[in-house]
Design an enzyme around this catalytic site. Structure first.
Site, PDB file in Angstrom:
ATOM      1  N   HIS A 169       0.819  -1.209   0.000  1.00  0.00           N
ATOM      2  CA  HIS A 169       0.000   0.000   0.000  1.00  0.00           C
ATOM      3  C   HIS A 169       0.851   1.258   0.000  1.00  0.00           C
ATOM      4  O   HIS A 169       0.633   2.166  -0.810  1.00  0.00           O
ATOM      5  CB  HIS A 169      -0.927  -0.002   1.219  1.00  0.00           C
ATOM      6  CG  HIS A 169      -1.903   1.126   1.216  1.00  0.00           C
ATOM      7  ND1 HIS A 169      -3.103   1.066   0.553  1.00  0.00           N
ATOM      8  CD2 HIS A 169      -1.850   2.352   1.782  1.00  0.00           C
ATOM      9  CE1 HIS A 169      -3.749   2.212   0.712  1.00  0.00           C
ATOM     10  NE2 HIS A 169      -3.001   3.003   1.458  1.00  0.00           N
ATOM     11  N   HIS A 185       3.015   6.065  -1.944  1.00  0.00           N
ATOM     12  CA  HIS A 185       3.704   7.209  -1.331  1.00  0.00           C
ATOM     13  C   HIS A 185       5.225   7.110  -1.457  1.00  0.00           C
ATOM     14  O   HIS A 185       5.944   7.477  -0.528  1.00  0.00           O
ATOM     15  CB  HIS A 185       3.311   7.328   0.141  1.00  0.00           C
ATOM     16  CG  HIS A 185       1.856   7.544   0.357  1.00  0.00           C
ATOM     17  ND1 HIS A 185       1.219   8.720   0.043  1.00  0.00           N
ATOM     18  CD2 HIS A 185       0.880   6.717   0.834  1.00  0.00           C
ATOM     19  CE1 HIS A 185      -0.077   8.631   0.332  1.00  0.00           C
ATOM     20  NE2 HIS A 185      -0.293   7.424   0.803  1.00  0.00           N
ATOM     21  N   LYS A 231      -5.046   9.471  -8.482  1.00  0.00           N
ATOM     22  CA  LYS A 231      -4.661   9.800  -7.108  1.00  0.00           C
ATOM     23  C   LYS A 231      -4.956  11.282  -6.944  1.00  0.00           C
ATOM     24  O   LYS A 231      -4.177  12.139  -7.391  1.00  0.00           O
ATOM     25  CB  LYS A 231      -3.171   9.520  -6.887  1.00  0.00           C
ATOM     26  CG  LYS A 231      -2.683   9.803  -5.468  1.00  0.00           C
ATOM     27  CD  LYS A 231      -3.156   8.746  -4.492  1.00  0.00           C
ATOM     28  CE  LYS A 231      -2.546   8.961  -3.117  1.00  0.00           C
ATOM     29  NZ  LYS A 231      -3.036   7.992  -2.138  1.00  0.00           N
TER      30      LYS A 231
END
Length: 301
Positions: A169, A185, A231
């Protein structure tokens, strides 16, 4: 600032100072911020997104060029970068699709963790966690703790079987419903996917309370599309090493009982968001830039 944050800031400053593999902006890499991204959906936040209602088009693209204009890829030959990159193709991006861990992939996970444990940043973080009685002293036991936090699979919302992990993730990224990007990220994954033509950078993100982004700083918020999903707003470190992020997020996960902790280090004031899953695994974690400091911060004073 809470005293616990001050103490954690001192530790973050220490691992920042020991991040010998950090790239230098403008020298080892260059980015092009271009325009400010248009808000896609005001009700969507970073990792608790609803399905997209608006179709993305070129009309909302505030960046005609890629984010990265140059990266010195010789850095990717260093062990920590090499072992990190080897994990990026081990996952199914769609949530709801069960992950199948092969023996080869499990071996890669362990090889990566062994590499992390040899780095000065992770050794520094481990010593701090031992002192706080948050991690076992023995390396085999600490490695098991890290494996549980980052690599054990669990079922995300709406999934009947394990389909996600903290590592996937946070560092690799996932898609939900084929239309929304969640997690994702990490700047290395972003660069590599952009180089392959899978990322369309839409522009930088900024709100009324956050400072303007800077191409020579190591944190930014941005909007991009990936695998036909969007995103709407994500936040990442840029140019830091895998061992710095791995140590930082592990520290915040284990040290902070809250899911948002403020730290000061170098010239940055940053909120580290870290959501837990069943108090055993990282669900998501990422930096949120609060402000720049005029001088490098010394949390001991």
């Amino acid at each position: 600032m809470f005293e616990a944050d001050r103490e954690l800031s001192a530790m973050v400053q220490e691992i920042w100072d020991k991040d010998v593999n950090r790239l230098k902006p403008g020298t080892d890499y260059r980015i092009s911020l271009q325009g400010r991204a248009r808000p896609v959906n005001a009700d969507m936040n970073d990792d608790m997104n609803n399905d997209m209602n608006d179709d993305m088009s070129d009309d909302c693209d505030a960046a005609g060029q890629p984010l990265f204009s140059f990266v010195d890829e010789s850095i990717f030959k260093k062990e920590s970068f090499r072992e990190f990159i080897s994990l990026l193709d081990n996952y199914e991006s769609d949530t709801g699709v069960p992950e199948v861990l092969t023996p080869e992939e499990e071996a890669e996970n362990h090889k990566f963790l062994d590499c992390m444990l040899r780095t000065t940043t992770m050794k520094t973080a481990h010593k701090y966690l031992i002192d706080k009685q948050l991690s076992p002293e023995g390396l085999p036991e600490f490695k098991k703790q890290l494996y549980r936090i980052w690599f054990e699979l669990y079922a995300r919302r709406g999934a009947s079987k394990p389909d996600s992990s903290g590592f996937e993730h946070v560092f690799v990224g996932e898609t939900r419903g084929g239309r929304t990007v969640i997690g994702f990220h990490n700047w290395i994954q972003l660069y590599l996917q952009e180089k392959l033509g899978h990322i369309d950078y839409k522009g930088y993100s900024v709100n009324a309370n956050s400072p303007q982004p800077d191409e020579n700083k190591h944190i930014m918020a941005l909007q991009f599309s990936w695998k036909n999903g969007i995103k709407p707003k994500g936040s990442i470190f840029i140019g830091v090493s895998p061992e710095f992020e791995f140590a930082l997020y592990t520290l915040c996960f284990l040290v902070s009982p809250n899911e948002r902790v403020k730290v000061f280090f170098s010239i940055y004031e940053v909120d580290i968001v870290c959501h837990h899953y069943n108090q055993k695994h990282i669900s998501t974690t990422y930096p949120v830039l609060v402000n720049y400091q005029n001088e490098p911060h010394n949390p001991k004073h």
